[in-house]
Design a protein around this motif. Structure first.
Motif, short mmCIF file in Angstrom:
data_model
loop_
_atom_site.label_atom_id
_atom_site.label_comp_id
_atom_site.label_asym_id
_atom_site.label_seq_id
_atom_site.Cartn_x
_atom_site.Cartn_y
_atom_site.Cartn_z
N ALA A 60 0.78 -1.23 0.02
CA ALA A 60 0.02 -0.02 -0.17
C ALA A 60 0.60 1.19 -0.07
CB ALA A 60 -0.84 -0.04 1.22
N MET A 61 2.01 1.39 0.77
CA MET A 61 2.65 2.31 0.86
C MET A 61 3.48 2.75 -0.60
SD MET A 61 6.09 3.11 3.20
CE MET A 61 7.11 1.97 2.22
N ARG A 62 3.59 1.39 -1.26
CA ARG A 62 4.48 1.80 -2.44
C ARG A 62 3.39 2.36 -3.65
NH1 ARG A 62 6.78 -3.84 -3.71
NH2 ARG A 62 7.56 -2.95 -5.84
N ALA A 63 2.14 1.46 -3.48
CA ALA A 63 1.08 2.33 -4.45
C ALA A 63 0.98 3.73 -4.12
CB ALA A 63 -0.18 1.46 -4.26
N ALA A 64 0.79 4.00 -2.84
CA ALA A 64 0.66 5.58 -2.54
C ALA A 64 1.61 6.57 -3.28
CB ALA A 64 0.62 5.68 -0.93
N SER A 65 2.85 5.87 -3.65
CA SER A 65 4.13 6.82 -4.09
C SER A 65 3.40 7.25 -5.43
CB SER A 65 5.25 5.84 -4.10
OG SER A 65 5.17 4.83 -5.11
N TYR A 66 2.56 6.67 -5.89
CA TYR A 66 1.96 7.13 -7.39
C TYR A 66 0.92 8.33 -7.17
CZ TYR A 66 4.30 3.31 -9.67
OH TYR A 66 5.36 2.32 -10.13
N GLY A 67 0.68 8.79 -5.93
CA GLY A 67 -0.07 9.68 -5.66
C GLY A 67 -1.65 9.60 -5.61
N MET A 68 -1.77 8.12 -5.13
CA MET A 68 -3.21 7.73 -5.22
C MET A 68 -3.41 7.31 -3.46
SD MET A 68 -3.39 4.06 -6.92
CE MET A 68 -2.38 4.70 -8.11
N PRO A 69 -4.59 7.57 -3.17
CA PRO A 69 -4.87 7.00 -1.53
C PRO A 69 -4.95 5.43 -1.76
CG PRO A 69 -6.76 8.62 -2.52
CD PRO A 69 -5.82 8.33 -3.73
N ALA A 70 -4.20 4.93 -0.57
CA ALA A 70 -3.87 3.56 -0.57
C ALA A 70 -3.95 3.20 0.90
CB ALA A 70 -2.68 3.34 -1.31
N TRP A 71 -4.46 1.99 1.25
CA TRP A 71 -4.43 1.83 2.54
C TRP A 71 -4.41 0.06 2.59
CZ3 TRP A 71 -8.30 4.61 0.67
CH2 TRP A 71 -9.57 4.23 0.76
N THR A 72 -4.06 -0.52 3.79
CA THR A 72 -3.95 -1.95 3.79
C THR A 72 -5.37 -2.39 4.74
OG1 THR A 72 -1.76 -2.23 3.98
CG2 THR A 72 -2.72 -4.03 4.75
N VAL A 73 -6.17 -3.43 4.30
CA VAL A 73 -7.33 -4.01 4.92
C VAL A 73 -7.03 -5.43 5.24
CG1 VAL A 73 -9.70 -4.30 5.02
CG2 VAL A 73 -8.32 -2.53 3.61
#
Length: 660
Positions: A527-540
């Motif tokens: 999720a942290m790596r996906a957030a680096s693209y500038g999108m909301p991201a979180w783990t569930v």
């Protein structure tokens, strides 16, 4: 057309091993199946011991193990005692060459007794056997030798000269080439298989072997990319033995013939290992397909059980049409033949009925894959046959159609099941199968057999919605293995750059196909790596149904509000190995049990009981309704029509309007 069920009304000559399907499933256990094998004297399990050596020291020692039919029709018998000595000779050859546990021994041979000796001698030595299809060209042969880290190759002079000799310099790990038959003296860098085995000792003690030890390496066809190696372990012989009893109805006195090429998994699992594990006589025919030759072998050798391919059956159907004349098969005495089975591709209903009308026996279809290592679904000797149906799961096997995403989008169970059967009423017209369900009307655009292949398509669909001003959101599901592919990062970058209405859902089971997350990713917080693209991201917590629903609702609301793509990492787990014969040695058994204790179905059921008043009667009603819906979908799919022959080119070639 709808085909009538073939009823088994008359009592068979030999009582079938499986007579009551439901009872067999109820009492079956894999521990009991393992108990039917001998095991090594000092403990452990080895395929060659179960297939040969245990028979060689029993009352079956003088039973014919191999009946070898040469191209010129000469017949030579090899008993189990003789086969034990021959395979021990080859095991000693490998040991003298310095080839040991885990080293890869490849075969590039047609059907011949030397192949069987090589296979079982390799397994005795606890080396790994990898068969190659002898019709492969030089490129696929070299590719598999390289990918499989071949140390030994057993082949003929002609095949070596045509397919390997010119590539030998590109295979530095290939130390030994053993030539079966004449010609080794004319080929530098090779030695004679016959000379080595004839001078070797004919006794061999199998080293301690773990059931989880690697035994066989089978490469897939490679039609969708680089061929992948499927590993089968020595414990696989338990399934080979059990499934051959149920699906092929093998009995100790059978004469058995499997026509599959030994370069493929059927020719290995059910052409060599399974029948020998049962102590039957195995036909080894060196000749090519010829209708007259095949009927002659069936008759003269008194074959009782015959396992062949749908393509071969269709060639026989052309030689002897269902409407007759029947001169060819009836010129041979086929009275010994009691069971016919087929595998390798879909078996058309006409072939099943042809067998009944022309040979006096229906053909029993079954299904499995290289990755499973053994038959999963089959028609049985004592059970009725629905032509066109591949049958029912074997005892010890659970078959499920896991297409919850399609059902959630509104596809019917009937449409999904018919697609699995390849029928015209399937949601993709019978052309997509399991990996390519499709229903544009319900905005369900299926999956892709290529890892991460669906991600760019999802971005395109989201872009199309935005350009047309539609309010929808596109959701794409994929695994942690796909996260490592370039397609994910290209998709995530463009989705954020173009503010696409796209929800990326990564179902992270921590091991992809078999590689731990930490061994594949330097940073395991996806999720942290996906957030680096500038999108909301979180783990569930992917094991909590309600947490997943709430996170998805929150993400979709954000997407529809115009905040661009979102990413959800669902931390989940798969309780089983990637395939039935994945050794699953990359994770701890205690870890699997800890995750099983968090199975999401139990906690959700308890919440529904406590909060919403779900009682036992309602739960039973729901489960019964689901079972009835599945049964109805199966029955409907089996009776559904095939795609008409005249429609086969639709959606393949251009359909231009006629000129006036």
């Amino acid at each position: 057309m709808a085909w009538e069920t073939i009823r088994k009304d008359t009592a068979p000559v030999v009582p079938p091993r499986l007579t009551d399907y439901e009872e067999a499933r109820a009492v079956f256990t894999w521990d009991r199946a393992r108990g039917e094998l001998a095991g090594l004297p000092g403990g452990g399990l080895n395929i060659a011991h179960e297939a040969v050596d245990r028979h060689a020291v029993s009352e079956r020692a003088d039973r014919v193990a191999l009946r070898c039919i040469a191209r010129d029709d000469a017949v030579e018998d090899v008993t189990y005692a003789e086969l034990a000595r021959l395979t021990s000779r080859f095991a000693n050859v490998l040991r003298e060459l310095g080839v040991g546990r885990g080293d890869r021994v490849f075969t590039l041979l047609g059907r011949c007794p030397e192949l069987v000796t090589t296979v079982l001698g390799t397994l005795k030595n606890t080396s790994v056997l990898c068969p190659l299809f002898s019709a492969f060209g030089p490129d696929p042969v070299e590719q598999r030798l390289r990918l499989g880290d071949a140390r030994v190759l057993v082949t003929t002079a002609d095949l070596y000269r045509k397919k390997v000799a010119g590539r030998r310099d590109a295979l530095p790990g290939l130390e030994h080439v053993l030539i079966v038959g004449p010609g080794a003296g004319d080929l530098p860098g090779t030695v004679s298989w016959q000379e080595l085995t004839s001078s070797a000792a004919d006794s061999f003690t199998i080293p301690p072997s773990s059931g989880e030890g690697m035994a066989l390496l089978h490469f897939t066809s490679g039609t969708t990319g680089a061929p992948k190696g499927a590993v089968h372990v020595h414990e696989a012989v338990v399934a080979h033995h059990a499934t051959a009893a149920y699906a092929l109805d093998l009995h100790p006195e059978d004469v058995y013939w499997c026509t599959a090429d030994p370069g493929w998994v059927t020719g290995m699992s059910y052409g060599i290992i399974a029948p020998l594990a049962h102590g039957v006589t195995v036909i080894v025919d060196e000749g090519d397909y010829d209708a007259r030759r095949w009927y002659r072998i069936l008759g003269e050798q008194r074959v009782t059980v015959w396992y062949t391919a749908p393509t071969a059956l269709r060639m026989l159907m052309r030689a002897t049409p269902r409407q007759g004349p029947y001169d060819l098969p009836r010129s041979h005495d086929l009275a010994a033949l009691r069971f016919i089975a087929s595998v390798g591709e879909p078996l058309n209903p006409e072939a099943v009925v042809w067998g009944r009308d022309v040979l006096g026996l229906p053909v029993h279809d079954n299904w499995w894959q290289t990755e499973t290592g053994c038959i999963m679904i089959a028609n049985y000797a004592a059970c009725d046959i629905r032509p066109g149906s591949m049958g029912r799961p074997l005892p010890g096997v659970e078959a499920t159609v896991r297409h919850g995403h399609a059902l959630a989008r509104g596809l019917t169970a009937e449409a999904v099941m018919a697609e699995m059967y390849g029928k015209a009423t399937g949601c993709s017209g019978g052309r997509g199968g399991s990996m390519h369900l499709f229903d544009a009307h319900r905005r369900f655009y299926g999956g892709s057999a290529i890892v991460a292949g669906g991600l760019p398509l999802a971005a395109g669909l989201a872009l199309a919605d935005r350009m047309r001003g539609l309010p929808g959101a596109t959701c794409c599901f994929f695994g942690d293995g796909a996260f490592a592919e370039g397609e994910f990062h290209e998709t995530a970058n463009l989705a954020a750059l173009w503010n696409l209405p796209l929800l990326l859902v990564c179902e992270n089971n921590l091991y992809a196909m078999g590689t731990a997350l930490a061994r594949e990713h330097a940073q395991t917080d996806l999720a942290m790596r996906a957030a680096s693209y500038g999108m909301p991201a979180w783990t569930v917590d992917g094991m909590d149904v309600e947490a997943v629903e709430q996170a998805a609702r929150r993400a979709v609301e954000g997407i529809r509000a115009g905040t661009g793509p979102h990413f959800l990492e669902l931390r989940t787990y798969r309780f089983r190995a990637h395939s039935m014969y994945d050794p699953d040695r990359y994770r701890d058994k205690a870890e699997i049990e800890r995750w099983k204790s968090r199975d999401p179905i139990g906690p959700l059921t308890e919440r529904l009981r406590d909060r919403d008043g779900l009682d036992d009667d309602e739960l039973v009603r729901i489960e019964r309704q689901i079972a009835e819906e599945i049964d109805h979908a199966v029955e409907t799919a089996e009776q559904a029509p095939e795609e008409p022959v005249e429609d086969l080119l639709r959606h393949v070639t251009s359909e231009r309007p006629s000129r006036r």
